[in-house]
Design an enzyme around this catalytic site. Structure first.
Site, short mmCIF file in Angstrom:
data_model
loop_
_atom_site.label_atom_id
_atom_site.label_comp_id
_atom_site.label_asym_id
_atom_site.label_seq_id
_atom_site.Cartn_x
_atom_site.Cartn_y
_atom_site.Cartn_z
CD GLU A 1 26.13 -103.82 29.24
OE1 GLU A 1 25.69 -103.15 28.30
OE2 GLU A 1 25.42 -104.28 30.14
CE LYS B 1 24.69 -104.97 20.09
NZ LYS B 1 23.24 -104.89 20.40
NE ARG C 1 20.88 -127.37 33.66
CZ ARG C 1 20.29 -128.52 33.98
NH1 ARG C 1 20.12 -129.46 33.06
NH2 ARG C 1 19.88 -128.75 35.22
CG HIS D 1 14.24 -99.28 23.12
ND1 HIS D 1 14.67 -99.20 24.43
CD2 HIS D 1 15.37 -99.47 22.37
CE1 HIS D 1 15.98 -99.35 24.48
NE2 HIS D 1 16.43 -99.51 23.25
CG HIS E 1 16.53 -98.67 29.72
ND1 HIS E 1 17.62 -99.44 29.98
CD2 HIS E 1 16.14 -98.98 28.46
CE1 HIS E 1 17.90 -100.20 28.91
NE2 HIS E 1 17.01 -99.93 27.98
CG ASN F 1 24.19 -99.82 27.95
OD1 ASN F 1 23.32 -100.43 27.36
ND2 ASN F 1 25.06 -100.42 28.76
CD GLU G 1 19.31 -98.50 20.07
OE1 GLU G 1 20.53 -98.27 20.16
OE2 GLU G 1 18.60 -98.81 21.05
#
Length: 366
Positions: free
Chosen positions: A237, A227, A121, A265, A252, A245, A185
């Site tokens: 988000e 960021k 967890r 990517h 994508h 995005n 990016e």
């Protein structure tokens, strides 16, 4: 050393950026409340280059590191590979204070972070990104995930690292195509948040492509600052973070249609940013000059603008399954100007189809 603080209440952390810092990761971890056993996850490309120096750094600081090597590429961002990491963690007897360290690019970071978020967890997670794309984007902000055959990043968790260590010197061994993928990016950050940074990229693109350390540290630091500021305001988000995005919705889809193998990517995001800029100008949200400026910088960074031969209907099918879809509507991140974007669902299929046709019929590939 440049440092960027990501302020997130009780799980804030620091990004350390410095040439040669990969050999000091153990010292940075030494004062953290961690167990001695540590699992380093990396891939077959990065392991021969940097796993030794990282493992030695941990050992010198009193840790007992184990290096798990997985195949490179998007195919490793899967539940099957995650199961191998879980198995290694269990067999090593990692406890709830045992760190999992991602040494690699975005795939390794996403995979390792997903395992760290779910093993027992949640165990401590540390990022040591080795690609420009991971250094400026995926290693910061706590988004972790693996892919499903029906879509990218559909199985994951928000889980923040406790430490991010960025060494720009590791980019010296990065293949040219991967460096350019990271620059997609970088361009994104200028478009969504900072006209001055966008202008800096235009003026310094030759030095950046030549991997000059001063320019790389400036670029990495500024991207991390942007960021960090966005994530601090919207960790999960729900609103503002969606601006990160930009270019990714179409990107994508391009990745998916290509089986996650034809375009990497960053290349797909570059195509997606070009598409988003075209869509923005066609909807009169931004000027044609602003859209053209984005196109020019993408080209200047040596990135593709189009995906010739791809099917418009197939791309639309992937858009419908995008994780940003809410009530069957896509949340589009579109330009208002260089440095300023907006989020909207008010985009007709007709406009989207027209832009996708432009992206798939032209001849500029990579």
């Amino acid at each position: 050393m440049a440092e960027v603080r990501v302020n997130l209440a009780n799980h804030s952390y620091t990004i350390h950026i410095m040439a040669g810092i990969i050999s000091q990761v153990g010292q940075l971890m030494k004062d953290m409340p961690l167990s001695r056993k540590a699992l380093i996850v990396t891939d077959e490309n990065v392991a021969p280059l940097y796993s030794g120096v990282l493992a030695d750094s941990l050992a010198a600081a009193g840790f007992l590191p184990f290096v798990l090597v997985v195949p490179p590429g998007e195919s490793s961002k899967s539940l099957a590979t995650a199961d191998k990491v879980f198995t290694q963690a269990i067999s090593m007897g990692l406890d709830r204070k045992s760190p999992i360290i991602a040494l690699g690019g975005g795939v390794i970071g996403d995979l390792s972070g997903f395992v760290a978020a779910t093993y027992l967890r949640g165990v401590p997670f540390i990022q040591v990104p080795t690609t420009l794309l991971a250094q400026v984007d995926s290693s910061v902000g706590g988004k972790t995930a693996v892919n499903h055959p029906l879509g990218k990043n559909l199985i994951g968790a928000f889980y923040q690292p406790q430490l991010v260590v960025i060494d720009p010197l590791v980019l010296d061994t990065l293949p040219e195509r991967e460096l350019k993928a990271g620059l997609a990016e970088v361009v994104k950050y200028g478009v969504i948040a900072d006209y001055d940074f966008f202008d800096y990229l235009i003026r310094h693109q030759e030095d950046i492509l030549a991997r000059r350390p001063d320019e790389l540290i400036e670029v990495i630091s500024r991207c991390c600052q942007i960021k960090a500021a966005v994530v601090a305001q919207d960790e999960r988000e729900t609103s503002l973070r969606m601006i990160l995005n930009f270019g990714h919705t179409i990107g994508h889809a391009v990745e998916g249609v290509g089986g996650y193998s034809e375009y990497n990517h960053g290349e797909a995001v570059a195509i997606g940013m070009h598409g988003a800029a075209l869509l923005s100008s066609s909807l009169h949200l931004c000027s044609t000059a602003a859209s053209a400026a984005v196109k020019q910088l993408i080209t200047g960074m040596g990135l593709p603008l189009t995906a010739p031969g791809y099917g418009t209907d197939e791309l639309l099918g992937y858009l419908a399954r995008d994780k940003k879809v809410v009530d069957s509507k896509v949340n589009w991140v579109l330009m208002q100007d260089v440095g300023r974007v907006t989020i909207t669902q008010d985009v007709s299929e007709e406009h989207v189809r027209a832009v996708l046709s432009q992206l798939t019929e032209n001849s500029n590939k990579h």
